[in-house]
Design a protein around this motif. Structure first.
Motif, PDB file in Angstrom:
ATOM      1  N   THR A 105      22.147 -40.655 -10.876  1.00 58.31           N
ATOM      2  CA  THR A 105      21.912 -41.515  -9.719  1.00 58.31           C
ATOM      3  C   THR A 105      21.528 -40.640  -8.538  1.00 58.31           C
ATOM      4  O   THR A 105      22.231 -39.669  -8.223  1.00 58.31           O
ATOM      5  N   PHE A 106      20.427 -40.994  -7.878  1.00 64.48           N
ATOM      6  CA  PHE A 106      19.863 -40.121  -6.845  1.00 64.48           C
ATOM      7  C   PHE A 106      19.563 -40.901  -5.578  1.00 64.48           C
ATOM      8  O   PHE A 106      19.059 -42.036  -5.624  1.00 64.48           O
ATOM      9  N   PRO A 132      17.537 -41.078  -1.739  1.00 66.55           N
ATOM     10  CA  PRO A 132      16.130 -40.851  -1.387  1.00 66.55           C
ATOM     11  C   PRO A 132      15.802 -39.413  -1.008  1.00 66.55           C
ATOM     12  O   PRO A 132      14.633 -39.003  -1.069  1.00 66.55           O
ATOM     13  N   HIS A 149      15.044 -35.433  -4.017  1.00 68.70           N
ATOM     14  CA  HIS A 149      13.834 -35.359  -4.839  1.00 68.70           C
ATOM     15  C   HIS A 149      13.872 -34.171  -5.799  1.00 68.70           C
ATOM     16  O   HIS A 149      13.494 -34.288  -6.974  1.00 68.70           O
ATOM     17  N   PHE A 201      16.302 -34.867  -8.624  1.00 65.40           N
ATOM     18  CA  PHE A 201      15.732 -35.875  -9.520  1.00 65.40           C
ATOM     19  C   PHE A 201      14.660 -35.267 -10.419  1.00 65.40           C
ATOM     20  O   PHE A 201      14.634 -35.515 -11.627  1.00 65.40           O
ATOM     21  N   ARG A 230      11.330 -45.291 -10.793  1.00 67.50           N
ATOM     22  CA  ARG A 230      12.723 -45.614 -10.486  1.00 67.50           C
ATOM     23  C   ARG A 230      13.198 -44.864  -9.246  1.00 67.50           C
ATOM     24  O   ARG A 230      13.952 -45.404  -8.435  1.00 67.50           O
ATOM     25  N   PHE A 231      12.741 -43.618  -9.090  1.00 70.02           N
ATOM     26  CA  PHE A 231      13.147 -42.831  -7.927  1.00 70.02           C
ATOM     27  C   PHE A 231      12.296 -43.162  -6.700  1.00 70.02           C
ATOM     28  O   PHE A 231      12.814 -43.372  -5.604  1.00 70.02           O
ATOM     29  N   ASP A 232      10.985 -43.229  -6.875  1.00 73.35           N
ATOM     30  CA  ASP A 232      10.074 -43.370  -5.738  1.00 73.35           C
ATOM     31  C   ASP A 232      10.022 -44.784  -5.171  1.00 73.35           C
ATOM     32  O   ASP A 232       9.796 -44.970  -3.966  1.00 73.35           O
ATOM     33  N   ASN A 281      15.756 -47.923  -6.957  1.00 79.11           N
ATOM     34  CA  ASN A 281      17.035 -47.488  -6.388  1.00 79.11           C
ATOM     35  C   ASN A 281      17.498 -46.116  -6.842  1.00 79.11           C
ATOM     36  O   ASN A 281      18.587 -45.680  -6.474  1.00 79.11           O
ATOM     37  N   GLY A 282      16.712 -45.421  -7.662  1.00 80.83           N
ATOM     38  CA  GLY A 282      17.060 -44.059  -8.069  1.00 80.83           C
ATOM     39  C   GLY A 282      18.163 -43.956  -9.099  1.00 80.83           C
ATOM     40  O   GLY A 282      18.633 -42.849  -9.387  1.00 80.83           O
ATOM     41  N   ASP A 283      18.583 -45.074  -9.696  1.00 80.52           N
ATOM     42  CA  ASP A 283      19.664 -45.053 -10.691  1.00 80.52           C
ATOM     43  C   ASP A 283      19.059 -45.064 -12.092  1.00 80.52           C
ATOM     44  O   ASP A 283      18.508 -46.074 -12.536  1.00 80.52           O
TER      45      ASP A 283
END
Length: 660
Positions: free
Chosen positions: A4-5, A7, A10, A13, A50-52, A55-57
Motif C-alpha cells: 500500500t503506497f 502519493p 513513487h 512503489f 493503481r498507483f498513478d 488509491n495505491g493499494d
C-alpha cells in the motif's frame, strides 16, 4: 513486502512493482501458457494505474476497481485496439490471481475469484469502449487524427502502428515523433479544433427509465421491525461476533482470514453451525483455514460490509458505536451488508468453484426476486422463482443445461436458506430433498414472503435495482392511477387510501383524476375501483362533470350507470349509453374463481340472462371473449353455458367482420 503506497511513495512503489512484474512473468508462463509479453505488459500497466490514478493499494481489488480501469481509464488513455480487449481483461485476471496465489491479496482466492468472474462479463463492453472515440482522452484522440508527412503521404495512426507486428520500439517511437511534428505543422485553428474536440466532455448518458411497480409501499412500524430483528439469527450472530472482537480480539492471517485458533473460539461461542475437522467420504479432513468455514466466513463478511467491524492488516477492530445503534438500524445494516457481501459468493472459499458465476447471478437477483413482495401480506411460490432463475441462468451463462441447472437449483435453495437465517424472508411449507452427492439437502417448493425486517431493509435496494413505486408520502400528490393501483394490489384499503390521497385537493379535482385513470385503465379491476372511489366522493354533484365526460369513451357504460344510480341524469339523457361493459368488468374480476363466476348468475335464470349473453357478444371490449369462454366452462346451468359458448363463436365472427 509493502503493498500500500501513498502519493509521495513513487520510488518505493516502482521498486515493488518491478519485483512483482519480475515474478509475474514466469508465473504467467507456468499458469497461462506461452505469452508474447502482452499479458505481462498489460498487467504492469494495471499496477501503474493503481498507483498513478487510483488509491495505491495493491493488496485489494474489487469489481468496481477493475471496472474503473477497464471501462474508464483504458478507453481514455491506453493505446489499444478493440481486438485487444480479451488480452487486456485476461491480464487483469492473471494479476489478481497471481497476487492471491502468492499470498498478497487480501481475501485470498475468494477475493480473486470475485474479480475474475466479474471481468469475464466485461470483455465485450471493454471492446466497445476501446473503439468508442467519444471516450478517448486527448492523447488517444490526437493519435487518431488523419495526418500527412511533408510530402503529403498519409501517416499511420496509433492503432495502425500498434497493430504492426514488424514495428520495434525504436521505429514506433520515431513514428510517433513524426506524427507529433506533422500535427504541430497544422494551422493553429485546425490544431485548436482537434484539441477542443478531444477535451470536450461527452454528453452524460441518460439513466434507463425505472420499472414502475403497481403498488404503494407502506413501511412496517418500528415495533414490527424490531420484533422481526430480534428473530433474525444473523443479527444475533453479528452482534455476538462484534462483542467477541471487542473483548477478546481476533487475529488475521497474511491472507486476510481469521486465524484458525480465533475461528475455533468463535464457532464454539456463537454456535455458528460450522464443523471443523469433518469426515468426508469416510476419511477425516482437517480444517486448515477459516475460509473453509462457510457460516463464519459469511458472518465475518457481513460484519465487515455493514460497518460493525473494521479490518486492519493483522486483526479485526470492533466499531465502538455499533452496540449504541437502535436494533432496527443495526438490523438494516446487517441486511445491507449481507447483500453487498453476497449470501452465496461470500460462502465460496475456492475460486475454482465452477458454479461461482451462477452464485453471483443469484445474489444479484435478490432485489428482483422480491420487488413485488414489499406489499404487506404478499407472497410468491418458490417454484416460480426457481423457474425464473433457471431461465435467466440459461440466458446469461450458457453451458451444460443439466449441470448448470442443478447448480442453479442448489444455489437458489442455499440462497433462500441464508435469507431465512437473516430474518429477511419467511419460507412456509418447504420440502427438503436430500441430495446424494451434496453435503447439504436441497429445499424446494413452498411459499415465500418478506418479514417486516425484509420489507424495511429491501425497499431501497429494490429502488436501486431500477424499480419505482409510490409510498405514503407520494400519495399526497399522486395521480389517480397510483392510488387505484395501491388499492388493487392490497397496499391500502379504499378508506385509508382516500384519507391519504390528495387531502388538499377539491372534490372536483379528485374526480377528474379518477375519471382520467378510469379512461386510461389497462385492466377491468382498475376501472371498477375507479368508479367505486368516484362513488365515495361527496357530494355526487361535484363528481358529475368529470363522469359525464366519460360518456363518449369506452367507459360509457360505467359512466351512464353511475349517473343514473346517483340521480344525476335521466334515462332519456343517458339510457343510450348503458351497455354490458360494467358487467364484463365485474365478471372478468372473478374469472379465476369459477364458484364466484357462477354465483354472479345465481337466481337470474331465463330470458334476462340469455339477453345479457346475447348483448355481450356484440360488445367490443377486449376482455369480452375471455369472460364468455369462462362462462362456457364454468356455469352450472348447462343451457346458459351452451349459450355462452355459442356467443364466443359469434363474437369472434362479428369482430372479424368489423375489422377489429
Amino acid at each position: 513486502m509493502q503493498l500500500t503506497f501513498g502519493p509521495d511513495e513513487h520510488e518505493a512503489f516502482t521498486e515493488v512493482k518491478d519485483r512483482l512484474v519480475e515474478e509475474f512473468g514466469p508465473w504467467v508462463h507456468a499458469n497461462y501458457g506461452d505469452d508474447d509479453g502482452s499479458l505481462v505488459a498489460d498487467a504492469e500497466t494495471f499496477l501503474s494505474w493503481r498507483f498513478d490514478h487510483s488509491n495505491g493499494d495493491l493488496s485489494h481489488f474489487t469489481p468496481d476497481d477493475v471496472e474503473d480501469f477497464l471501462l474508464d481509464w483504458a478507453p481514455r488513455q491506453f493505446a489499444a485496439p478493440p481486438e485487444e480487449a480479451p488480452t487486456l481483461c485476461r491480464s487483469v485476471q492473471a494479476m489478481v490471481e497471481f497476487l492471491a496465489a502468492t499470498g498478497r491479496l487480501r481475501g485470498g482466492a475468494a477475493s480473486a475469484a470475485r474479480v475474475m468472474v466479474y471481468v469475464d462479463d466485461l470483455v465485450d463492453e471493454v471492446a466497445e469502449a476501446l473503439a468508442d472515440e467519444s471516450k478517448f482522452g486527448i492523447g488517444k484522440s490526437l493519435g487518431a487524427v488523419a495526418l500527412t508527412d511533408a510530402g503529403g503521404n498519409p501517416l499511420a495512426n496509433i492503432e495502425e502502428l500498434l497493430a504492426d507486428p514488424n514495428l520495434g520500439s525504436e521505429q514506433l517511437q520515431a513514428a510517433l515523433e513524426q506524427r507529433m511534428e506533422a500535427f504541430n505543422a497544422l494551422p493553429f485553428e485546425e490544431r485548436r479544433a482537434h484539441t477542443d474536440a478531444a477535451l470536450a466532455e461527452p454528453p452524460p448518458e441518460l439513466p434507463p427509465e425505472p420499472v414502475q411497480l403497481p403498488f404503494a409501499y407502506i413501511p412496517p412500524t418500528r415495533e414490527e421491525i424490531e420484533r422481526s430483528a430480534r428473530e433474525s439469527r444473523l443479527v444475533q450472530l453479528v452482534d455476538g461476533f462484534v462483542e467477541i472482537v471487542a473483548t477478546e480480539g481476533v487475529k488475521l492471517t497474511d491472507a486476510g482470514h481469521i486465524s484458525l485458533g480465533a475461528a475455533r473460539r468463535i464457532v464454539d461461542a456463537l454456535d455458528t453451525g460450522d464443523v471443523l475437522d469433518v469426515e468426508f467420504t469416510g476419511r477425516p479432513r482437517r480444517t486448515t483455514s477459516s475460509a473453509d468455514l462457510r457460516w463464519l466466513t459469511l458472518i465475518d463478511d457481513v460484519a465487515t460490509y455493514s460497518g460493525a467491524v473494521r479490518r486492519l492488516r493483522t486483526k479485526l477492530v470492533a466499531n465502538d458505536e455499533w452496540a449504541a445503534q437502535d436494533l432496527a438500524d443495526r438490523a438494516r445494516a446487517v441486511v445491507r451488508g449481507l447483500l453487498e457481501a453476497g449470501p452465496l459468493r461470500s460462502r465460496v472459499s475456492r475460486w475454482s468453484d465452477m458454479h461461482y458465476a451462477h452464485r453471483i447471478l443469484l445474489d444479484d437477483g435478490i432485489p428482483h426476486w422480491f420487488s413485488t413482495l414489499l406489499v404487506d401480506g404478499a407472497f410468491v411460490d418458490y417454484d416460480d422463482i426457481e423457474e425464473l432463475a433457471l431461465e435467466v441462468s440459461a440466458m446469461r451463462i450458457p453451458g451444460s443445461q443439466s449441470l448448470m441447472g442443478a447448480s442453479t437449483q442448489m444455489g437458489l435453495s442455499e440462497l433462500f436458506e441464508v435469507l431465512e437465517v437473516g430474518g429477511i424472508i419467511r419460507w412456509h411449507d418447504r420440502v427438503v430433498e436430500p441430495q446424494r452427492f451434496a453435503v447439504s439437502p436441497r429445499i424446494v417448493s413452498g411459499e415465500v414472503a418478506l418479514t417486516p425486517l425484509g420489507r424495511f431493509a429491501l425497499a431501497e435496494p429494490v429502488r436501486d435495482a431500477g424499480y419505482a413505486f409510490a409510498d405514503l408520502d407520494d400519495l399526497a400528490a399522486a395521480d389517480g392511477a397510483t392510488v387505484i393501483d395501491a388499492i388493487a394490489t392490497g397496499s391500502l384499503t379504499e378508506k385509508r387510501a382516500m384519507e391519504l390521497w390528495r387531502p388538499d385537493s377539491s372534490i372536483a379535482e379528485r374526480a377528474r383524476l379518477l375519471a382520467d385513470a378510469a379512461q386510461a385503465a389497462e385492466f377491468p379491476v382498475q376501472r371498477l375501483i375507479a368508479f367505486d372511489l368516484l362513488g365515495d366522493l361527496e357530494p355526487p354533484s361535484a363528481v358529475a362533470p368529470a363522469v359525464r365526460e366519460l360518456l363518449d369513451t369506452h367507459c360509457s357504460g360505467h359512466a351512464a350507470t353511475f349517473l343514473l344510480e346517483h340521480d344525476l341524469a335521466t334515462e332519456d339523457e343517458v339510457g343510450a349509453f348503458v351497455d354490458v361493459g360494467p358487467m364484463v368488468d365485474l365478471l372478468h374480476s372473478m374469472i379465476d374463481d369459477p364458484t364466484d363466476l357462477d354465483t354472479a348468475f345465481d337466481g337470474v335464470r331465463g330470458t334476462d340472462v340469455l339477453t345479457v349473453i346475447e348483448d355481450m357478444w356484440r360488445h367490443d371490449q377486449p376482455e369480452t371473449v375471455e369472460v364468455l369462454e369462462a362462462l362456457g366452462r364454468h356455469l352450472t346451468d348447462k343451457r346458459l353455458a351452451k349459450a355462452a359458448r355459442k356467443a364466443v363463436i359469434r363474437h369472434r365472427s362479428w369482430m372479424a367482420d368489423e375489422g377489429r
